[in-house]
Scaffold this motif. Sequence first.
Motif, PDB file in Angstrom:
ATOM      1  N   ASP A  93       0.828  -1.213   0.000  1.00 59.14           N
ATOM      2  CA  ASP A  93       0.000   0.000   0.000  1.00 59.14           C
ATOM      3  C   ASP A  93       0.861   1.262   0.000  1.00 59.14           C
ATOM      4  O   ASP A  93       0.614   2.199  -0.758  1.00 59.14           O
ATOM      5  N   THR A  96       2.731   1.664  -3.458  1.00 60.91           N
ATOM      6  CA  THR A  96       1.917   2.190  -4.567  1.00 60.91           C
ATOM      7  C   THR A  96       1.556   3.661  -4.324  1.00 60.91           C
ATOM      8  O   THR A  96       1.648   4.491  -5.232  1.00 60.91           O
ATOM      9  N   LYS A 135       1.917  -4.972 -11.660  1.00 55.82           N
ATOM     10  CA  LYS A 135       0.907  -4.461 -10.720  1.00 55.82           C
ATOM     11  C   LYS A 135       1.044  -2.950 -10.515  1.00 55.82           C
ATOM     12  O   LYS A 135       0.047  -2.241 -10.409  1.00 55.82           O
ATOM     13  N   TYR A 139      -1.667  -0.036 -11.343  1.00 58.89           N
ATOM     14  CA  TYR A 139      -2.065   0.914 -10.308  1.00 58.89           C
ATOM     15  C   TYR A 139      -1.940   2.360 -10.827  1.00 58.89           C
ATOM     16  O   TYR A 139      -2.843   3.179 -10.647  1.00 58.89           O
ATOM     17  N   ASP A 142      -4.615   3.233 -13.271  1.00 60.80           N
ATOM     18  CA  ASP A 142      -5.887   3.517 -12.572  1.00 60.80           C
ATOM     19  C   ASP A 142      -5.903   4.941 -12.038  1.00 60.80           C
ATOM     20  O   ASP A 142      -6.901   5.647 -12.132  1.00 60.80           O
ATOM     21  N   CYS A 143      -4.761   5.346 -11.458  1.00 58.77           N
ATOM     22  CA  CYS A 143      -4.695   6.695 -10.865  1.00 58.77           C
ATOM     23  C   CYS A 143      -4.705   7.772 -11.939  1.00 58.77           C
ATOM     24  O   CYS A 143      -5.299   8.825 -11.764  1.00 58.77           O
TER      25      CYS A 143
END
Length: 397
Positions: A93, A96, A135, A139, A142-143
């Motif tokens: 967490d 990322t 991954k 991520y 997505d952001c």
Amino acid sequence: MKENELFHAFLVKYAEIGIKGKNRYIFENALCSQIKRALNPLDGVYHVEREQGRIFVEAEGDYDYLETVEALGTVFGVAGICPVMVFEEHDWDTLTEKTAQYVDEVYPDKHFTFKVMAKRADKHYPMTSPEICAKMGEYLLDCFPDMKVDVHHPQAVIHVELRSKCYVYSKIIPGPGGMPVGTAGRGMLLLSGGIDSPVAGYMISKRGVFIDAVYFHAPPYTSERAKEKVVDLARLISRYTGPIRLHVVNFTDIQLAIYEKCPHDQLTIIMRRYMMRIAEELAVKNDCLGLITGESIGQVASQTMQSMLATNAVCHMPVYRPLVGMDKQEIVEISQKIGTYETSILPYEDCCTIFVAKHPVTKPSLELIENSEKNLVVVIEELYRKAMDSIEVIEVK
Ligand code: ATP
Ligand code: MG
């Protein structure tokens, strides 16, 4: 973007060509000590560490980002400087979230292609490097939906490295290149107040050479201010070269003798031959392996190939002339880049310009010059010794 809050370290990249085996160790040691020297005058606290073929500079607490990048940019051997975000937490967490924060701040415009490169020194980490890349890429997409992945020719490579701490970086600021000072020998630079010789010193230093300098001073024909200008120039190039011992030679009596006893159209050549003789004696005394001048073929009468042959004839050690094939404009551009130009053009007299003939020979014959020097036989030995014995040494840094 507040760089000094985002970045806490710098990854220093260097070109590795030709530095295998024992040479590599010498190269890296010299590079580390030059980096420490460049950072030393700054206020921040820095740790310089060698790690698996790379050098990390980590800032402890508060520091000035721009000053640090500028200082690293004066270190020869540095090919590139990557500002690095550093954090302790390894969990996914945090990783990322921090990487996204990095991307958001470093790339305000998100219309670019990228790929993620992951390295994991800690092999117990629950994901493999390819998994981290995939991954993390997802991520970030997505952001920031404007970003696009391109694994072959990305505009940005986002490096994520998991070691004892986590490191994220992507930008490379170009460094000066060259070899770290201290990896070659030592050279004696003939440093005048002009544009060329400071550039020559910079360029030879870029090949890893330590520099001593000699300045020929002719008081009262050349002023104290002219000497100060040379000290200032030595100080300006010492940012790159490290500390310089500047040997100031009182050249007045030798010049007056030449003026009195030799044909005036040969003054400059004969004067330059004495400069070279003195510079070489000083070079030997100070463990230098060569002389360095700012000469360039054809720039002035004393720099034709015939003149250089006559000047060079008194030298036994190599004379390095890094500007030999350059135009004045190219030299001026380098002097502007390294910050010596403004000082070089200050209008103080130089010993070469005071005792200069109206019509100097442009194609001197060596035989003729040697003959003219015979006129000096009675006086020159004593004047030469006197000049050698009264040298002032100024430590410039
Ligand atoms: P510079 O811009 O470096 O003074 P220049 O184009 O004026 O060079 P010259 O004056 O002919 O050329 O000098 C050629 C070289 O001789 C210089 O680059 C420098 O290396 C050396 N030199 C000349 N004058 C001095 C001096 N007073 N002291 C030390 N070195 C000198
Ligand atoms: Mg000059």
